[in-house]
Design a protein around this motif. Structure first.
Motif, short mmCIF file in Angstrom:
data_model
loop_
_atom_site.label_atom_id
_atom_site.label_comp_id
_atom_site.label_asym_id
_atom_site.label_seq_id
_atom_site.Cartn_x
_atom_site.Cartn_y
_atom_site.Cartn_z
N PHE A 242 0.83 -1.20 0.00
CA PHE A 242 0.00 0.00 0.00
C PHE A 242 0.87 1.26 0.00
O PHE A 242 0.52 2.25 -0.64
N CYS A 243 1.98 1.23 0.73
CA CYS A 243 2.86 2.41 0.76
C CYS A 243 3.60 2.60 -0.55
O CYS A 243 3.89 3.73 -0.94
N CYS A 244 3.92 1.53 -1.25
CA CYS A 244 4.69 1.62 -2.49
C CYS A 244 3.82 1.76 -3.72
O CYS A 244 4.32 2.11 -4.79
N LEU A 245 2.52 1.49 -3.61
CA LEU A 245 1.64 1.53 -4.77
C LEU A 245 1.63 2.88 -5.49
O LEU A 245 1.59 2.91 -6.72
N PRO A 246 1.69 4.02 -4.79
CA PRO A 246 1.72 5.30 -5.52
C PRO A 246 2.93 5.45 -6.44
O PRO A 246 2.88 6.24 -7.38
#
Length: 196
Positions: A166-170
């Motif tokens: 979730f933190c790396c998805l952007p």
């Protein structure tokens, strides 16, 4: 040709699905009586997050004592339960985030941050329980931390993995939204090896 990599729009439901799996494992851990069990016969010790039960060698009835009478028991249950509640909230937020067409990537990163908080709470509960249980509860025979305790750790490991995603998805915003055209590599017929 259909290509679905790790971060494509068609595969966006994998992360909420993994969070749902973590919730199921968390429910099993919260409701299961297998946090601590006797390793071999006679089975005289059994414990959950909420109570510890013992019985004599020939006795069929369990005598149970609530772990909520101990400060560490309340702390372990509260920290794991708070983590579980935040996990359910993160699951609902993830479903909402991936349901809308215009994905808010800062919102997704916030869910990842909350998942790290979930993991911290669950780890605290999962560490307090065995340390204080073995210090304060008298155990008889050979005992092991068993399947329900394992489900608690499995839920925590899934939450940590999802938090990183979730933190790396952007970072893959263009790939997820389909803003990048795929690159196809073709070899020319002249370079193909001849088959005799």
């Amino acid at each position: 040709m259909v290509v679905c990599g790790l971060a494509c729009w068609r595969c966006r439901w994998l992360l909420p699905l993994l969070l749902g799996l973590a919730i199921i494992m968390g429910i099993i851990a919260l409701a299961g009586r297998g946090w601590l069990e006797s390793e071999s016969e006679p089975y005289v010790q059994q414990a959950s997050l909420w109570e510890s039960c013992t019985r004599g060698d020939g006795d069929l009835n369990w005598r149970c004592e609530s772990l909520m009478e101990y400060g560490w028991g309340r702390a372990a249950a509260a920290t794991y339960l708070v983590g579980f509640v935040i996990l359910v909230i993160c699951f609902a937020l993830a479903v909402i985030a991936f349901s809308i067409e215009i994905l808010r990537f800062n919102f997704v990163r916030g869910i990842g941050g909350l998942l790290f908080v979930v993991a911290a709470f669950q780890i605290i509960g999962l560490v307090i329980y065995p340390v204080k249980f073995t210090e304060e509860i008298s155990l008889s025979g050979d005992n092991m931390f068993s399947w329900a305790y394992g489900f608690g750790w499995a839920s925590t490991v899934v939450v940590i993995g999802c938090a990183f995603f979730f933190c790396c998805l952007p970072n893959w915003e263009d790939e997820v939204l389909g803003n990048i055209k795929p690159t196809y590599y073709y070899s020319s017929p002249e370079r193909a090896p001849y088959l005799n």
